[in-house]
Design a protein around this motif. Structure first.
Motif, PDB file in Angstrom:
ATOM      1  N   THR A 257       1.758  26.254 -34.894  1.00  0.00           N
ATOM      2  CA  THR A 257       2.976  25.585 -34.445  1.00  0.00           C
ATOM      3  C   THR A 257       4.344  26.387 -34.678  1.00  0.00           C
ATOM      4  N   ILE A 259       7.834  27.301 -34.500  1.00  0.00           N
ATOM      5  CA  ILE A 259       9.712  26.416 -34.599  1.00  0.00           C
ATOM      6  C   ILE A 259      10.346  27.124 -34.291  1.00  0.00           C
ATOM      7  N   ASP A 262      17.121  23.992 -32.215  1.00  0.00           N
ATOM      8  CA  ASP A 262      17.390  23.754 -30.530  1.00  0.00           C
ATOM      9  C   ASP A 262      18.332  23.941 -30.559  1.00  0.00           C
ATOM     10  N   SER A 282       4.006  29.930 -25.943  1.00  0.00           N
ATOM     11  CA  SER A 282       3.414  28.990 -25.130  1.00  0.00           C
ATOM     12  C   SER A 282       1.298  29.189 -24.497  1.00  0.00           C
ATOM     13  N   ALA A 287       1.523  25.723 -29.978  1.00  0.00           N
ATOM     14  CA  ALA A 287       2.290  24.533 -30.101  1.00  0.00           C
ATOM     15  C   ALA A 287       4.149  24.782 -30.149  1.00  0.00           C
ATOM     16  N   VAL A 288       4.586  24.624 -29.835  1.00  0.00           N
ATOM     17  CA  VAL A 288       6.141  25.297 -29.577  1.00  0.00           C
ATOM     18  C   VAL A 288       7.458  24.260 -29.964  1.00  0.00           C
ATOM     19  N   GLU A 289       7.752  23.673 -30.874  1.00  0.00           N
ATOM     20  CA  GLU A 289       8.816  22.759 -31.088  1.00  0.00           C
ATOM     21  C   GLU A 289      10.429  23.678 -31.052  1.00  0.00           C
ATOM     22  N   GLU A 290      11.607  22.933 -30.819  1.00  0.00           N
ATOM     23  CA  GLU A 290      12.234  23.061 -30.917  1.00  0.00           C
ATOM     24  C   GLU A 290      13.069  21.809 -31.077  1.00  0.00           C
ATOM     25  N   ARG A 291      13.481  22.112 -32.285  1.00  0.00           N
ATOM     26  CA  ARG A 291      13.869  21.171 -32.940  1.00  0.00           C
ATOM     27  C   ARG A 291      14.784  21.806 -34.190  1.00  0.00           C
TER      28      ARG A 291
END
Length: 367
Positions: A257, A259, A262, A282, A287-291
């Motif tokens: 992942t 990260i 965001d 991607s 998996a790409v998480e903007e958080r």
């Protein structure tokens, strides 16, 4: 973001051709540049673009030989910091044709910065059309060496000769060009800074305003005295959530992942390279998480053996590997020779920007 369409290009260029005067240099400095040993931001191309806002409209648009401005000591920008800028790069494809990478995205961000700083909008013919005309005229200055590019610096400053505290009524817009090599030529060491803060919600952290950078100079200078290259900034409330990495956005690869912080708090610049890297990651199946991501999560992942890579992204730096990350008594060392994700991102990004891979998303503006 702005939509780059053939019709938009045609209209912008037509207006640019009608409204931008061109005065070419009679003494090119191209022969003075060692293109085999380029340093970032040290040399400037033969021409620049300038224009003036008189309070109602943009006028006096001209591409002319690179040179100094004459500015009054009472210029409002010196005193109150109404100044914004962008960073854009141009490359050459295998046939030697120059291309500007994602200029419409930078144009959209420039408009956002201008609005936040109480400055006038730039018309498309001046920003996009002006960039294209300038790169076309200075096309011989676009380097082709690995990691090299023509760095384009559009900027706008207040122009009122008045030291009262109010938004300026007049402005100057300009674009200068610089043939440049890599911003970082080796992996970087970061200090996680929890004393000095770069940006708060409600501030101007999302704008590419000059003051954002001025405020980082002293803490960065102190960090470099300790042997670090840059600071990893954290939030101003809990002093633990990652914001930016020096002047770059930051990514952590944990397991499979990716990260990245965001943009919801308005404290982080919406990087064009950041957006490009998210798409490429991607494509690569991550998996790409903007958080929000805290320094504690980074430390825990490192202890668990799942922290694979940390890198910064930005126009100037492209992708910068992080080798050392220090937070209080914790020191995280990463083996950048094993950065498979970062290496693949750089490979794919460079291939698209230089026309060696298909540009399926229409990122390149061909001159």
């Amino acid at each position: 973001m702005m939509v780059d369409t053939p019709m938009a290009k045609s209209t912008a260029m037509q207006e640019a051709n009608e409204k931008i005067k061109v005065t070419r240099t009679t003494a090119s400095r191209l022969a003075e540049v060692d293109f085999e040993h380029l340093v970032f931001g040290k040399k400037y191309a033969d021409h620049m673009l300038v224009a003036d806002f008189d309070g109602k409209e943009w006028k006096n648009a001209e591409i002319l030989p690179f040179g100094n401005f004459s500015v009054s000591p009472s210029n409002a920008a010196w005193h109150y910091g109404q100044a914004i800028f962008e960073g854009i790069k141009a490359y050459k494809d295998p046939q030697g044709n120059p291309m500007i990478f994602r200029p419409y995205d930078n144009y959209a961000r420039f408009l956002t910065s201008a609005e936040r700083m109480g400055m006038p909008a730039i018309p498309e013919w001046l920003f996009i059309g002006g960039l294209a005309k300038l790169v076309d005229i200075d096309r011989d200055w676009v380097p082709t060496g690995e990691g090299c590019s023509l760095y384009l610096r559009p900027f706008m400053i207040a122009a009122d000769e008045f030291i009262g505290v109010r938004p300026s009524e007049t402005y100057k817009f300009a674009v200068i060009n610089s043939p440049s090599g890599p911003y970082f030529n080796k992996p970087i060491h970061l200090l996680v800074q929890d004393k000095y803060i770069r940006a708060f919600p409600g501030g101007v952290g999302f704008a590419k305003a000059a003051g954002n950078y001025g405020g980082t100079m002293y803490p960065t200078m102190q960090a470099r005295k300790q042997g670090y290259d840059q600071i990893l900034w954290v939030d101003g409330y809990e002093h633990k959530y990652l914001q930016e990495c020096g002047t770059m956005n930051v990514f952590a690869i944990i397991g499979n992942t990716a990260i990245t912080p965001d943009l919801s708090q308005g404290t982080i610049l919406a990087g064009v390279t950041r957006a490009s890297v998210i798409d490429l990651l991607s494509d690569m199946g991550l998996a790409v998480e903007e958080r929000p991501i805290s320094i504690d999560e980074i430390i825990d992942a490192h202890k668990a053996g799942t922290l694979r890579e940390v890198f910064g992204t930005g126009t100037a730096s492209s992708v910068a590997y992080v080798e050392q990350l220090d937070y209080k008594e914790t020191k995280i060392h990463l083996d950048t020779t094993k950065y498979a994700v970062g290496a693949e991102v750089i490979k794919r990004l460079d291939a698209i920007r230089t026309g060696r891979a298909e540009d399926t998303r229409g990122w390149n503006y061909k001159i």
